[in-house]
Scaffold this motif. Structure first.
Motif, PDB file in Angstrom:
ATOM      1  N   GLN A   8      -2.262  27.214 -86.082  1.00 38.96           N
ATOM      2  CA  GLN A   8      -1.897  25.948 -86.712  1.00 38.96           C
ATOM      3  C   GLN A   8      -2.560  25.876 -88.075  1.00 38.96           C
ATOM      4  OE1 GLN A   8      -3.000  22.722 -84.182  1.00 38.96           O
ATOM      5  NE2 GLN A   8      -1.511  23.230 -82.614  1.00 38.96           N
ATOM      6  N   ALA A   9      -1.941  25.137 -88.973  1.00 39.22           N
ATOM      7  CA  ALA A   9      -2.526  24.927 -90.293  1.00 39.22           C
ATOM      8  C   ALA A   9      -3.828  24.145 -90.139  1.00 39.22           C
ATOM      9  CB  ALA A   9      -1.556  24.158 -91.182  1.00 39.22           C
ATOM     10  N   ASP A  14     -10.535  19.839 -90.511  1.00 40.60           N
ATOM     11  CA  ASP A  14     -10.959  21.196 -90.871  1.00 40.60           C
ATOM     12  C   ASP A  14     -11.333  21.269 -92.354  1.00 40.60           C
ATOM     13  OD1 ASP A  14     -10.434  22.137 -88.270  1.00 40.60           O
ATOM     14  OD2 ASP A  14      -8.371  22.701 -88.803  1.00 40.60           O
ATOM     15  N   LEU A  15     -10.502  20.662 -93.217  1.00 44.42           N
ATOM     16  CA  LEU A  15     -10.802  20.687 -94.648  1.00 44.42           C
ATOM     17  C   LEU A  15     -12.042  19.863 -94.966  1.00 44.42           C
ATOM     18  CD1 LEU A  15      -8.336  22.398 -95.390  1.00 44.42           C
ATOM     19  CD2 LEU A  15      -8.059  20.868 -97.319  1.00 44.42           C
ATOM     20  N   GLU A  16     -12.221  18.746 -94.255  1.00 42.99           N
ATOM     21  CA  GLU A  16     -13.435  17.951 -94.441  1.00 42.99           C
ATOM     22  C   GLU A  16     -14.668  18.776 -94.100  1.00 42.99           C
ATOM     23  OE1 GLU A  16     -12.992  14.375 -92.131  1.00 42.99           O
ATOM     24  OE2 GLU A  16     -11.459  13.577 -93.492  1.00 42.99           O
ATOM     25  N   ALA A  17     -14.595  19.545 -93.005  1.00 42.66           N
ATOM     26  CA  ALA A  17     -15.720  20.394 -92.603  1.00 42.66           C
ATOM     27  C   ALA A  17     -15.981  21.466 -93.658  1.00 42.66           C
ATOM     28  CB  ALA A  17     -15.452  21.026 -91.244  1.00 42.66           C
ATOM     29  N   ARG A  90      -5.133  18.132 -99.034  1.00 37.87           N
ATOM     30  CA  ARG A  90      -4.980  19.220 -98.066  1.00 37.87           C
ATOM     31  C   ARG A  90      -3.705  20.036 -98.250  1.00 37.87           C
ATOM     32  NH1 ARG A  90      -2.929  20.438 -92.691  1.00 37.87           N
ATOM     33  NH2 ARG A  90      -1.507  18.695 -92.929  1.00 37.87           N
ATOM     34  N   ARG A  91      -2.559  19.408 -98.280  1.00 37.92           N
ATOM     35  CA  ARG A  91      -1.303  20.164 -98.328  1.00 37.92           C
ATOM     36  C   ARG A  91      -1.170  20.978 -99.617  1.00 37.92           C
ATOM     37  NH1 ARG A  91       3.078  18.347 -95.413  1.00 37.92           N
ATOM     38  NH2 ARG A  91       4.014  20.244 -96.260  1.00 37.92           N
ATOM     39  N   TRP A  97      -3.383  28.145-101.353  1.00 36.74           N
ATOM     40  CA  TRP A  97      -4.077  29.176-100.574  1.00 36.74           C
ATOM     41  C   TRP A  97      -3.094  30.208-100.036  1.00 36.74           C
ATOM     42  CZ3 TRP A  97      -4.759  28.673 -94.816  1.00 36.74           C
ATOM     43  CH2 TRP A  97      -5.571  29.685 -94.294  1.00 36.74           C
ATOM     44  N   ALA A  98      -1.933  29.741 -99.549  1.00 34.48           N
ATOM     45  CA  ALA A  98      -0.937  30.644 -98.969  1.00 34.48           C
ATOM     46  C   ALA A  98      -0.372  31.614-100.004  1.00 34.48           C
ATOM     47  CB  ALA A  98       0.199  29.834 -98.339  1.00 34.48           C
ATOM     48  N   GLU A  99      -0.429  31.240-101.277  1.00 37.54           N
ATOM     49  CA  GLU A  99       0.160  32.054-102.339  1.00 37.54           C
ATOM     50  C   GLU A  99      -0.851  32.910-103.097  1.00 37.54           C
ATOM     51  OE1 GLU A  99       2.335  29.383-104.826  1.00 37.54           O
ATOM     52  OE2 GLU A  99       3.684  28.768-103.205  1.00 37.54           O
TER      53      GLU A  99
END
Length: 135
Positions: A8-9, A14-17, A90-91, A97-99
């Protein structure tokens, strides 16, 4: 073992951590000057921010500093003034990040340092040195 189909993305939490961990790795003298800066993670910038920043799409902005930077006298809180805030989106971060070839943690650190750098009025070179110290 987890299969690719089960992945999962990274979530907002997760980004906060990742942002908290990145912040904790910043040099102590840098963090001491950030007292009161609030770090928030949202999926996308809101419509008002999109208009203000002249974004064509919600993916145009990875992060944003809102407030009064130290260079503009932001060290003194005025009555009714919102705290200085750093927003991480986040998005758009995940899309970037994916690119690209960097880790998500280093990307979050980069965006966080860049946005906090606006609080200080730092140059890009100053921010690169702080990122290197946090690596």
């Amino acid at each position: 073992m987890t299969s690719l189909a089960d992945l999962q993305a990274p979530s907002l939490a997760d980004l906060e951590a990742l942002a908290e961990a990145a912040y904790a790795r910043l040099p102590q003298e840098f963090r001491a000057l950030c007292d009161g800066v609030v770090i928030r993670v949202e999926d996308f910038p809101d419509d008002e921010t999109m208009r203000e920043m002249d974004c064509e799409t919600p993916f145009d902005l990875l992060g944003l500093f809102r407030g009064i930077g130290l260079a503009q006298g932001g060290g003194i809180m005025q009555t009714g003034q919102f705290p200085n805030m750093v927003w991480l989106y986040r998005r758009p971060i995940l899309d970037y990040w994916a690119e690209h070839e960097e880790t998500l943690g280093s990307l979050v650190t980069h965006v966080l340092v860049h946005e906090i750098g606006h609080h200080f009025g730092l140059s890009d070179e100053d921010m690169e040195a702080i990122e290197a110290a946090a690596a």
